[in-house]
Scaffold this motif. Structure first.
Motif, PDB file in Angstrom:
ATOM      1  N   SER B  88       0.833  -1.200   0.000  1.00 40.98           N
ATOM      2  CA  SER B  88       0.000   0.000   0.000  1.00 40.98           C
ATOM      3  C   SER B  88       0.871   1.255   0.000  1.00 40.98           C
ATOM      4  N   THR B 108      -1.226  -6.177  -4.511  1.00 40.40           N
ATOM      5  CA  THR B 108      -2.012  -6.238  -3.269  1.00 40.40           C
ATOM      6  C   THR B 108      -3.134  -7.257  -3.407  1.00 40.40           C
ATOM      7  N   LEU B 214      -7.487   0.195  -2.821  1.00 42.33           N
ATOM      8  CA  LEU B 214      -6.876  -0.630  -1.764  1.00 42.33           C
ATOM      9  C   LEU B 214      -7.849  -0.880  -0.617  1.00 42.33           C
ATOM     10  N   SER B 215      -8.748   0.082  -0.384  1.00 43.44           N
ATOM     11  CA  SER B 215      -9.635  -0.070   0.769  1.00 43.44           C
ATOM     12  C   SER B 215     -10.675  -1.167   0.563  1.00 43.44           C
TER      13      SER B 215
END
Lengths: 129, 671
Positions: B88, B108, B214-215
């Motif tokens: 991240s 990720t 990413l969240s």
């Protein structure tokens, strides 16, 4: 200007060329064919997206591949549904023929785009001259 | 897919766009000069740290089966959160180029697959993926779609996952399970990349878009549930792609671009419909929110009658396709989903009645095994032996996310343009928060969990918006302190949410291997089970049609390619276990017609209650009467063909049964 257009067009030609190479790579035994197989799976979708987008180079290559994976999946799912409803068995041969058709279609699209771009580029250059 | 005109259109309109861009340079952490390591040493240290994290994660899975304490939980979080944190940071780094950002986002997504791959590297072990993989095997072997698995009958009507896996298998020649994992990996990566693209389409900055993508990792089911080989895992990226294309079409500056995105979006939406029922419904929900609430301040070229038509025609067309699909191809969807909906509503009504009138009311018996209090509400983590910090994180996570939601609302409140472009996903995020209390209701819990995959898409965009919010004060020192501590504070909060959501979304036995537990999908396979499955594979004609309980069925399906019977009104196989009377002739007739000639008994069904789901049907008795199992040995029409410590396999002689039943129709009484 012509060189720039050609470079851009070459970039767009890459996915269908990769797909053709992949189809040829089907004669390579496993596990060598796993990677080209996946690339071949991505190629029609990536080509479709590249055709939709005006300029491939402005977009991230990975995003193009990720979205291409989805577009490929869509094309395969809808295509196999059509095969199934037509009573055609989903076998290795039918899927490879289907994939080859997709690749041919996208390649033809790109060839057409190439000609249009060349014509537009020649027109622009002559105008500038 | 923002194009130049729409970038131009939105560049002036969003206060979320440029908050972290050079405009704020005097206050950014980048500008707080610290001694820096040479780049190559910095890179080497990061690689070493990442490899250490990965090793810790894999070690957690290696020691989990033998370790009785909670050490492996700690190792897991060090490895998992550490690896995700490093990736991240790379993605969110100010100096990262777009290619690096998307590479880090993809990495990720792949890293989040590691725990699931560590659980099932060679074959499926979870219930859903066992069923889906069985259907895929049938598709590849028969050459036809619409194959049914007794474990998941509704899977027959949604063949998208099987079609794409079979196509990849035929194209690559790779083993089927490897193709299944490749499809899941591609879908997993695509989800985050599409969220990134959607955020860019909404004119969020590159960093805010990266934060949004990413969240989505924080979504409760992303790490385990949606990493399984199941139809939802593939349908989600189609769902999000349909929304992305809809937004791109609405934002497009020319008719041709609008048409292209509309066509691609309709293709993605149609594929979502033929892949998974709930994702299709979620897609229509999000499209409706976009159609109603997304009102960008577009250039005159974008505001055409065609755009106005497209705004409603696009979702309506996909709604029509869904109705047609359910009506013509998958009518069983209604009877599959309706009981879940009605029991959820009944539970909600019962709970409200109990809260308003103060009297506990009987809850529906849809999920009786869940722990409930006097009001009939579930008690989170009551029977879970997870560590205390996971428990606390699970309780804190919703509040942290809600604070982020409020931050996003405050960030956009001053700009009318931002409100017009953000309202739809803020409304979607609000639906997520509404669904959280529903998890306390036994029957609504499953539905609420399943809705998160859709609504968290909106939560992710909300987090992206909040991530670029400016400090809530103009005071120079406070802004400086806020910006310098923000990474640490955000990191801590996000790890808490990640921990809490993973804990909420997945039971411990779905997360880690462990010692034998009766009634667990993942931990009920022992060396004895492997030996029994191997015997079935070698001695019974394939595919072996067996009558057995849920957990033995999973093992035999995965390990012996057997076809288990499922308990239905026509084929009530549970009678062998629960009914004091001998099985009636109509049951045996149905078994004979369907080819079920073998009965596999696990005698532990008479000793223990299942941990997760019922053996045969909801509201079944907790324990099988032991006499119902011992009587099987005395019935002359059942021939023992295999016996081990806990398992017995009987072959049914239907002819002998016909002669025996008329004189033995009475129950065997317990001593």
């Amino acid at each position: 200007m012509i060189a720039r257009s050609l470079f851009r067009t070459d970039t767009r030609l890459l996915p269908p060329l990769l797909a053709l190479v992949t189809l040829l790579a089907l004669i390579v035994p496993y596990p060598l064919r796993l990677l080209p197989g996946i690339v071949g799976f991505l190629a029609p979708g990536a080509s479709t997206l590249a055709a939709i987008r005006q300029d491939t180079r402005r977009e991230g290559a990975l995003e193009l591949l990720g979205l291409g994976a989805l577009a490929s999946s869509s094309l395969y799912i809808i295509g196999l549904l059509l095969l199934d409803s037509s009573g055609i068995l989903i076998t290795r041969t039918s899927v490879v023929v289907f994939a080859a058709s997709l690749t041919l279609l996208t390649s033809m699209t790109y060839t057409l785009r190439l000609r249009l771009l060349m014509r537009a580029s020649a027109h622009t250059d002559s105008t500038h001259d | 897919m923002p194009t130049t005109p729409q970038d131009a259109v939105h560049a002036h309109s969003s206060n979320t766009v440029r908050a972290s861009e050079p405009r704020n340079l005097p206050y950014t952490t980048r500008n707080l000069r610290r001694p820096r390591l040479p780049p190559h040493i910095n890179a080497a240290l990061r690689v070493a740290a990442f490899l250490t994290a990965l090793t810790a994660l894999l070690t957690a899975y290696r020691i989990a089966p033998e370790t009785t304490n909670e050490d492996y939980y700690l190792l897991f979080w060090l490895g998992f959160a550490g690896g995700l944190g490093l990736l991240s940071l790379l993605a969110l780094s100010v100096s990262s180029r777009p290619l690096w950002r998307t590479t880090a986002i993809s990495a990720t997504a792949l890293y989040t697959l590691v725990p699931k791959l560590a659980m099932s590297p060679t074959h499926p072990i979870y219930f859903d993926e066992t069923a889906h993989f069985e259907i895929t095997r049938f598709v590849v072997s028969t050459g036809n779609l619409f194959q049914a698995s007794p474990l998941l009958p509704i899977g027959r009507d949604y063949p998208g996952l099987q079609a794409v896996t079979a196509a990849l298998n035929f194209l690559s020649g790779a083993p089927l399970w490897d193709c299944a994992l490749a499809v899941v990996a591609l879908a997993h990566v695509s989800i985050l990349l599409i969220i990134y693209r959607t955020a860019r389409e909404l004119s969020l900055s590159e960093r805010a878009s990266t934060a949004a993508a990413l969240s989505y990792v924080l979504m409760a089911n992303f790490v385990y549930g949606d990493a399984q080989y199941s139809y939802e895992s593939l349908a989600l990226p189609f769902l999000f792609a349909a929304v992305l294309c809809f937004l791109a079409a609405l934002n497009a500056a020319s008719h041709l671009t609008r048409l292209r995105f509309s066509a691609l979006g309709l293709l993605a939406g149609t594929t979502c419909i033929v892949t998974h029922h709930l994702s299709a419904l979620g897609m229509l929900l999000l499209l409706a929110l976009v159609a109603i609430l997304y009102r960008p301040d577009t250039a005159p070229a974008c505001s055409t009658p065609f755009t106005a038509l497209l705004r409603y025609a696009y979702p309506l067309l996909l709604t029509s396709i869904l109705i047609l699909w359910i009506g013509l191809v998958a009518p069983a969807t209604v009877s599959y989903l309706l009981p879940h909906l009605t029991s959820s509503l009944r539970d909600l009504s019962d709970t409200l009645h109990g809260l308003l009138w103060g009297a506990p009311t009987p809850m529906s018996s849809f999920t009786p095994s869940l722990a409930t209090n006097s009001l009939g509400l579930r008690s989170p983590f009551e029977h879970s032996d997870i560590p205390l910090y996971e428990h606390l994180a699970g309780l804190l996570a919703p509040f942290i996310l809600f604070a982020v939601f409020i931050t996003a609302c405050l960030a956009i409140r001053r700009s009318r343009a931002s409100r017009r472009t953000s309202a739809w996903y803020l409304a979607g995020a609000a639906l997520y928060f509404v669904s959280l209390p529903l998890t306390l209701l036994p029957a609504a819990s499953t539905g609420a969990h399943r809705s998160w995959a859709t609504t968290f898409f909106a939560v992710s965009l909300t987090i992206g918006t909040a991530s670029s919010a400016t400090p809530p004060t103009r005071h120079r020192h406070i802004r400086r302190a806020y910006l310098s501590t923000r990474p640490i504070a955000l990191g801590f909060l996000l790890v808490t949410v990640l921990m809490g959501d993973v804990t909420q979304g997945t039971a411990p036995d779905y997360r880690f291997p462990g010692p034998y537990e009766f009634g667990s999908d993942t931990r009920s396979v022992t060396a004895e089970t492997l030996a029994m499955a191997d015997w079935v594979k070698r001695h019974l004609p394939p595919p072996a049609h067996v009558v057995t309980d849920r957990y033995t069925a999973i093992a035999l399906t995965n390990l012996a390619a057997a076809i288990p019977a499922v308990n239905t009104p026509q084929l009530q196989i549970a009678d062998f276990w629960y009914d004091a009377y001998p099985p009636p002739p109509n049951l045996l007739a149905h078994m004979q017609a369907a080819g079920f000639r073998y009965i596999v008994i696990d005698d532990r069904t008479a000793l223990y209650a299942p941990l997760e789901a019922e053996l045969f049907y909801p509201s079944e008795p907790a324990i099988v009467p032991a006499t119902n199992l011992t009587r099987l040995r005395t019935w002359p029409w059942l021939h023992t063909i295999y016996r081990s410590t806990h398992y017995v396999i009987y072959r049914v002689s239907f002819h002998a049964y016909d002669n025996w039943y008329p004189t033995h129709r009475h129950p065997v009484l317990a001593p």
